[in-house]
Write a protein that holds these residues in place. Sequence first.
Motif, short mmCIF file in Angstrom:
data_model
loop_
_atom_site.label_atom_id
_atom_site.label_comp_id
_atom_site.label_asym_id
_atom_site.label_seq_id
_atom_site.Cartn_x
_atom_site.Cartn_y
_atom_site.Cartn_z
N GLU A 216 0.80 -1.17 -0.04
CA GLU A 216 -0.01 -0.11 -0.05
C GLU A 216 0.98 1.39 0.03
N ARG A 217 2.07 1.11 -0.06
CA ARG A 217 3.01 2.15 0.02
C ARG A 217 4.29 2.28 -1.29
N GLY A 218 3.66 1.35 -2.27
CA GLY A 218 4.60 1.40 -3.32
C GLY A 218 4.54 0.03 -4.22
N LEU A 219 5.64 0.04 -4.99
CA LEU A 219 5.74 -1.06 -5.80
C LEU A 219 7.10 -1.65 -6.08
N ILE A 220 7.61 -2.72 -6.11
CA ILE A 220 8.98 -3.46 -6.01
C ILE A 220 8.94 -4.46 -7.28
N ALA A 221 10.12 -4.25 -7.85
CA ALA A 221 10.48 -5.41 -8.83
C ALA A 221 11.92 -5.84 -8.64
N TYR A 222 11.72 -6.90 -8.52
CA TYR A 222 13.40 -7.75 -8.12
C TYR A 222 13.79 -8.63 -9.12
N ALA A 223 14.76 -8.34 -9.87
CA ALA A 223 15.19 -9.14 -10.93
C ALA A 223 16.63 -9.88 -11.11
N PRO A 224 16.82 -11.03 -10.66
CA PRO A 224 18.17 -11.41 -10.44
C PRO A 224 18.40 -12.07 -11.95
#
Length: 494
Positions: A216-224
């Motif tokens: 509810e405070r943001g968006l994350i994208a994690y790409a190894p």
Amino acid sequence: MPFDVVISGGGPNGLMVACELALAGVRAVVLEQWTTPTDEQRANGMVGQVIRLFQRRGLYSRLSGSPAPPTPMPRYMFAAFPLPLHQLADNPVYTILVPQRKIEAMLAARAEELGVEIRRGHAVTGLTQKDDTVIITVDGPDGPYEMETHFLVGADGGKSTTRKLAGIGFPGVTNDRTVARAAHVTVPAEYRDAVTGGLRVPGYGVIPPFMHHRTERGLIAYAPFPDGRTLLSVSAFDLPEGDEPFSIAELQQALAHVVGVEVPLGPPTGDGPHLLRRNSGGQTRLAERYREGRVLLVGDAAHVHSAIGGPGLNLGLQDAVNLAWKLAATVQGWAPEGLLDTYETERRPAGERVTMHTQAQSVLIGPGPEVTALRTLFGELLENPAVLQYIADLIAGADIRYGSSPGSPLTGRFVPDLGPATHSGRPLLVDNTGTLAEIAAPWSDRVDVVTAPVEGATALLVRPDCYVAWASADAQPDRETLRASLIEWFGSPR
């Protein structure tokens, strides 16, 4: 003597136009303002119909490094919802994880193989249209000069000089609600989840890899990535941009803000270039028109939008292939009346759909409990197989159908795999009945007759952009409708 076509912009879209024109035998020159290819990190791959388009042209293996054809992704994402695409009988979502600079380098090499001239360090600064040519002012390494061309293609990005010089408006909206921070980083081994490959955050949970993850405070994208690089992106809704230069420490603070837990991040290792970028807000814009006289726009020069889901190259490269064959036909004199105008009538609606669904996704990943409630409802809808198929087709661009011609369900759709026959970029009549060659004979200078197995069809008329213009499932196909389609798309016979 005027050039047939000048292309302003040597990115993937401009280079694709150049390659397709060269396949059609049209002389083009690419003007690129940068003297060397940029090291700036942009797209991390491609998704959608463009993967199959590259495979149809024999280019996919140059990116994948394998002769194997592409296979659809079992899972993907839409507005940070995981999509179980393996459940679909017809999964259209294909992807390839390669940096944009590799795509651009491959297309540049292909253009040079085909004899395309690429002038680096040359930028269009002015244009004047005449009845049958465009006079272009160019700023080159040795000073300004003029060129004359029959057509100018603007493939020079969202801030397109070509679009501005042609007087084409670029209406849309600017959204300044978020700040997106992204960088290549290193993450301690204990924070890497051995089962999923995701980012394990103590006290929070696992952030899955290669997926958007919303709080509810943001968006994350994690790409190894498989090559050892790890890209982390954090978009925060209420964490404004500061005055200090962006750093990995700021990215770490943004991640803690979004998930509520500190995660140690270090600088990237290995060969660069490495991304370190902070962007405020975003824009969604669509050119008022894609053509002004002898000036045409492709890619970001015609449309800009959120990068959610990675639709940019899928949209732009298909613009390029759609435009190039129609432009070549016009230059060579066999285009039926109005053919070049169909570039806009076919591709602008495709741009409208991408700008629509990326804006919709921006709402669905937004902050607040009311958005969470909306997401709950949308998630329930995604459990319906028909809705899942609809969203998958939307992501891939597989929902596009050109025209409304009656007949086979294949008409207007992307062609099934015909093997090497589509590598040439020429129009094709696929005749598995052995009865249609004489019908196509008057168009033999521009239409090749081939055989290839096609499920559900005995004959197909295929445009150079790999869309079906006419199809039949009959043992004795209707010759008059075939002849009418040949005239409609490929002009008068010799």
